[in-house]
Design a protein around this motif. Sequence first.
Motif, short mmCIF file in Angstrom:
data_model
loop_
_atom_site.label_atom_id
_atom_site.label_comp_id
_atom_site.label_asym_id
_atom_site.label_seq_id
_atom_site.Cartn_x
_atom_site.Cartn_y
_atom_site.Cartn_z
N UNK A 1 0.84 -1.20 0.00
CA UNK A 1 0.00 0.00 0.00
C UNK A 1 0.87 1.25 0.00
N UNK A 2 0.53 2.22 -0.81
CA UNK A 2 1.32 3.44 -0.88
C UNK A 2 1.39 4.14 0.47
N UNK A 3 0.34 4.01 1.25
CA UNK A 3 0.31 4.64 2.56
C UNK A 3 0.85 3.76 3.67
N UNK A 4 1.54 2.66 3.29
CA UNK A 4 2.08 1.71 4.26
C UNK A 4 1.00 1.36 5.29
N UNK A 5 1.31 1.45 6.57
CA UNK A 5 0.31 1.13 7.59
C UNK A 5 -0.14 2.38 8.34
N UNK A 6 0.04 3.53 7.73
CA UNK A 6 -0.36 4.79 8.35
C UNK A 6 -1.86 5.05 8.18
N UNK A 7 -2.46 4.45 7.15
CA UNK A 7 -3.85 4.71 6.79
C UNK A 7 -4.60 3.38 6.68
N UNK A 8 -5.94 3.41 6.77
CA UNK A 8 -6.71 2.19 6.52
C UNK A 8 -6.47 1.70 5.10
N UNK A 9 -6.38 0.39 4.93
CA UNK A 9 -6.07 -0.17 3.62
C UNK A 9 -7.15 0.13 2.59
N UNK A 10 -8.38 0.33 3.05
CA UNK A 10 -9.48 0.57 2.12
C UNK A 10 -9.76 2.06 1.91
N UNK B 1 10.17 9.60 15.36
CA UNK B 1 9.66 9.72 13.99
C UNK B 1 10.35 10.89 13.27
N UNK B 2 11.02 10.61 12.18
CA UNK B 2 11.84 11.63 11.52
C UNK B 2 11.40 11.84 10.06
N UNK B 3 11.71 10.85 9.20
CA UNK B 3 11.49 11.02 7.76
C UNK B 3 10.09 10.54 7.34
N UNK B 4 9.62 11.09 6.22
CA UNK B 4 8.27 10.75 5.74
C UNK B 4 8.30 9.91 4.47
N UNK B 5 9.44 9.30 4.14
CA UNK B 5 9.56 8.55 2.89
C UNK B 5 8.67 7.32 2.84
N UNK B 6 8.37 6.75 4.00
CA UNK B 6 7.58 5.53 4.02
C UNK B 6 6.14 5.78 3.58
N UNK B 7 5.66 6.99 3.78
CA UNK B 7 4.32 7.38 3.34
C UNK B 7 4.41 7.86 1.89
N UNK B 8 4.17 6.95 0.96
CA UNK B 8 4.24 7.30 -0.46
C UNK B 8 2.86 7.65 -1.03
N UNK B 9 1.87 7.69 -0.15
CA UNK B 9 0.53 8.11 -0.57
C UNK B 9 0.43 9.62 -0.56
N UNK B 10 0.81 10.24 0.56
CA UNK B 10 0.77 11.70 0.69
C UNK B 10 2.10 12.30 1.13
N UNK B 11 2.93 11.51 1.79
CA UNK B 11 4.17 12.04 2.34
C UNK B 11 3.95 12.85 3.61
N UNK B 12 2.84 12.58 4.30
CA UNK B 12 2.51 13.34 5.51
C UNK B 12 3.10 12.70 6.78
#
Length: 250
Positions: free
Chosen positions: A129-138, A236-247
Amino acid sequence: MKRILGIALVGITLMACDNQTNTKEEKVIAADTTAENSEIDQLLAKYVEVELTTDLSKLQDHHKQMIPLLIKAADIMDELFWFESCGGDKKELVVEADPKLKQFFTINYGPWDRLNGNKPFVEGVDEKPLGANFYPMDMTKEEFESADLEDKKSLYTLIRRDSAGNLITLPYHVAFKEQVEKAAALLREASNFAKNEAFKNYLLKRADALLTDEYYESDLAWMDMKENQMDIIIGPIENYEDQLFGYKAA
């Protein structure tokens, strides 16, 4: 040599015609395993193990007392990164897997090859998932953007659903309460051994930040350090893991 080859071919033909189903299945499994091992060897060949050394004689006793505490705190951050990057249940996929597959899984923090566009390398696993586990999968982008949540773009919140299925935010210090409390305690304990006042100040402010998600003051304290012999960047430092929004910071 030709005669030996002929006998071998006849033997292979007879085996192919054998009615012993179990033997055939065992050979198919063995062939599959060989192919998998060959593939995982190629994947592992992308990486090289390097031994890191240092001259510990340059460290003073109080440094040596701090290091184990800081490593324990870092291990907690590692645990949280696993959760953020792929979710807590993914490790179960390789519990009984080949050791080489487990090694590659560990290198990549999950079943996706980070050097190959996050291509899944574990059978049955979908695209990451582009949002990794930061967001709901659906969750869709449109749903997120239309949600009236004040801190939804915060670096330090997870996006989850409530019992009614609506999006909500969950601050890191709440979601990871047990872990960050332990990490903060370790940083405070390490600060007791710090001789450099700037480093001591950073450790204390960082400990507070882990419990509140207010990182600005500790970031400034880190930048103020000039003569410290030890350093650590933690949290928590970098936001690269969040490839959905980068937030979201990981």
